[in-house]
Design an enzyme around this catalytic site. Structure first.
Site, mmCIF file in Angstrom:
data_model
loop_
_atom_site.group_PDB
_atom_site.id
_atom_site.type_symbol
_atom_site.label_atom_id
_atom_site.label_comp_id
_atom_site.label_asym_id
_atom_site.label_seq_id
_atom_site.Cartn_x
_atom_site.Cartn_y
_atom_site.Cartn_z
ATOM 1 C CB SER A 161 -1.007 -0.003 1.104
ATOM 2 O OG SER A 161 -0.121 -0.262 2.499
ATOM 3 C CG HIS B 247 -3.694 -1.330 -1.558
ATOM 4 N ND1 HIS B 247 -3.877 -0.184 -1.543
ATOM 5 C CD2 HIS B 247 -3.286 -1.844 -0.616
ATOM 6 C CE1 HIS B 247 -4.272 0.280 -0.178
ATOM 7 N NE2 HIS B 247 -3.868 -0.799 0.644
ATOM 8 C CE LYS C 219 -7.288 -0.562 1.247
ATOM 9 N NZ LYS C 219 -7.528 0.280 2.082
HETATM 10 C C1 LIG Z 1 -3.151 -4.119 2.575
HETATM 11 C C2 LIG Z 1 -4.504 -3.782 3.142
HETATM 12 N N1 LIG Z 1 -5.072 -4.586 3.847
HETATM 13 C C3 LIG Z 1 -6.333 -4.503 4.861
HETATM 14 C C4 LIG Z 1 -6.785 -3.264 4.779
HETATM 15 C C5 LIG Z 1 -7.685 -2.792 5.777
HETATM 16 O O1 LIG Z 1 -8.989 -2.487 4.872
HETATM 17 P P1 LIG Z 1 -10.351 -1.658 5.704
HETATM 18 O O2 LIG Z 1 -9.758 -0.316 5.244
HETATM 19 O O3 LIG Z 1 -11.094 -2.107 4.666
HETATM 20 O O4 LIG Z 1 -10.346 -1.851 7.004
HETATM 21 C C6 LIG Z 1 -5.728 -2.185 4.371
HETATM 22 C C7 LIG Z 1 -6.450 -0.778 4.484
HETATM 23 O O5 LIG Z 1 -5.641 0.181 4.380
HETATM 24 C C8 LIG Z 1 -4.708 -2.416 3.410
HETATM 25 O O6 LIG Z 1 -4.136 -1.324 2.891
#
Ligand SMILES: Cc1ncc(COP(=O)(O)O)c(C=O)c1O
Length: 414
Positions: free
Chosen positions: A204, A232, A263
């Site tokens: 990310s 992502h 996202k």
């Molecule tokens: C790689 C990754 N996994 C999980 C999440 C968590 O997702 P959520 O925002 O739906 O809680 C994020 C959020 O930024 C993320 O970047």
């Protein structure tokens, strides 16, 4: 309250105050700032119009529902037997919160991801925090890329499994760690436990891509489970936006694929796509599913519509990649370090926290929203501004913003 007690209480939060002061002095204080979304990828923050290069709505879908959109959602809910759109699930999905919309979404997701089953959670954080502890426990071990998302790290901590972090995308080091574990060289008595390798597909904060083919080879060689977080990459990569695992033809070899709706889908929520047995197991063991109110049925209905939009968004995906390449090339031509990634996420490396904060503030003055990302979100000494162009941005706006970044980064240099 007695004046004496009020005086005593006034000092009650001094420990917090001094910690916040220390964060501020270190350039690490975080604050919430309301931002209203405008058209063409702009926002308004503190009364100022800014080009919004800090969102994860990668496909640039409209962030609003118009009257027709609401009417369509209501009709969709009635079609599945309820009198109108339901906001609250009313309970955990295991009590009475499993709405027909959840059921339909899971069937459609499983078909989309070519898996036997899918399971929807209320967020990506909840998914990782619940699924990892369901898969592994005290006697087991998790191998996790050092740059994996915090929700993965927290899931591992909650699981109480041994936590082995390998350097970012370093397959030699991962294999060495797997071998040591299997042969007992790691000095851990319970080598019979389960092994889980977990990775982001696209990282990310760096925009780098995981070496998924090598990870599949290693998981097969050492008898590990492989879990891939497509937060992502979902909607962005692969046929119909199915994700990076599909883009590489590896989806059938990945044991647990996780994806999010916050996202590219422009909604909220997340899911696991896996074999039916895995989903049935998680329904019984994932505490963040069992003890959490289900995703609002309204949102599930909206995601079902978005799933159709995501599938049909080939031209938006191509535009996203073209715009990210355009933006990155302009930054690089201006001498900036955008890291080794070549995805739709474009970081500009700043090094110190202070430099990242100063650049972010200067960018806001110049009408560009680019957020300073600092430790602990990224490793020490690698603070950066993370940019994410979308198809909603106009080329001219992007180029102008890139020029501003180049100019202001030179000024922010110590
Ligand atoms: C790689 C990754 N996994 C999980 C999440 C968590 O997702 P959520 O925002 O739906 O809680 C994020 C959020 O930024 C993320 O970047």
């Amino acid at each position: 309250m007695e004046p004496m007690m009020a005086a005593e209480n006034a000092g009650r939060w001094n420990w917090m105050r001094s910690e916040l002061d220390a964060l501020e002095a270190a350039g690490r204080l975080r604050k919430l700032e309301p931002a209203a979304w405008l058209e063409h990828g702009w926002i308004e923050r503190n009364g100022k119009r800014l080009l919004h290069l800090a969102s994860n709505h990668y496909l640039g879908f409209e962030p609003w529902l118009d009257d027709d959109g609401w009417a369509g959602l209501a009709a969709e809910c009635r079609r599945l037997g309820e009198p109108a759109v339901r906001i609250g699930s009313g309970a955990s999905r295991l009590i009475t919160g499993h709405d027909p919309q959840h059921d339909a979404l899971e069937r459609e997701l499983a078909a989309f991801k070519d898996t036997e089953a899918a399971l929807v959670f209320s967020s990506g954080y909840m998914t990782n925090a619940g699924v990892i502890p369901a898969l592994v426990g005290r006697k087991d071990v998790v191998f996790s890329d050092r740059l994996n998302h915090a929700s993965i790290t927290d899931g591992i901590v909650l699981s109480r499994a041994q936590h082995i972090r390998y350097p970012h995308r370093d397959m030699d080091r991962l294999e060495k760690a797997l071998k040591q574990w299997r042969t007992g060289e790691a000095g851990v008595p319970s080598r019979q436990g389960r092994l889980l390798i977990v990775t982001d597909a696209v990282f990310s904060m760096d925009g780098t891509v995981a070496p998924l083919a090598d990870l599949v080879t290693l998981k097969e060689r050492y008898g590990a489970m492989l879990m891939v977080d497509e937060a992502h990459s979902g909607g962005v990569y692969g046929p119909g936006g199915r994700g990076l695992c599909h883009a590489l033809g590896l989806h059938a070899k990945v044991d647990i694929i996780m994806g999010t709706f916050g996202k590219a889908f422009g909604a909220v929520g997340a899911y696991i796509a896996a074999e039916d047995i895995v989903v049935r197991y998680l329904i019984n063991r994932a505490r963040t599913l069992i003890y959490n109110t289900g995703l609002p049925p309204l949102v599930a209905a909206f995601i079902r519509q978005r799933l159709r939009d995501v599938r049909a968004a080939d031209s938006a995906r191509a535009e996203l990649m073209r715009k990210a390449a355009l933006f990155r090339a302009r930054l690089q031509a201006g001498g900036l370090d955008t890291g080794p990634g070549d995805s739709h996420i474009v970081p500009v490396m700043c090094g110190t926290d202070q430099r990242a904060v100063a650049l972010s503030a200067a960018l806001a003055e110049a009408g560009v929203a680019g957020v300073a990302i600092r430790p602990p979100t990224v490793p020490e000494g690698t603070a950066r501004i993370r940019f994410a162009p979308t198809p909603a941005h106009r080329d001219a706006d992007l180029l102008q913003a890139a020029d501003a970044v180049v100019r202001l980064a030179a000024e922010a240099r110590p």
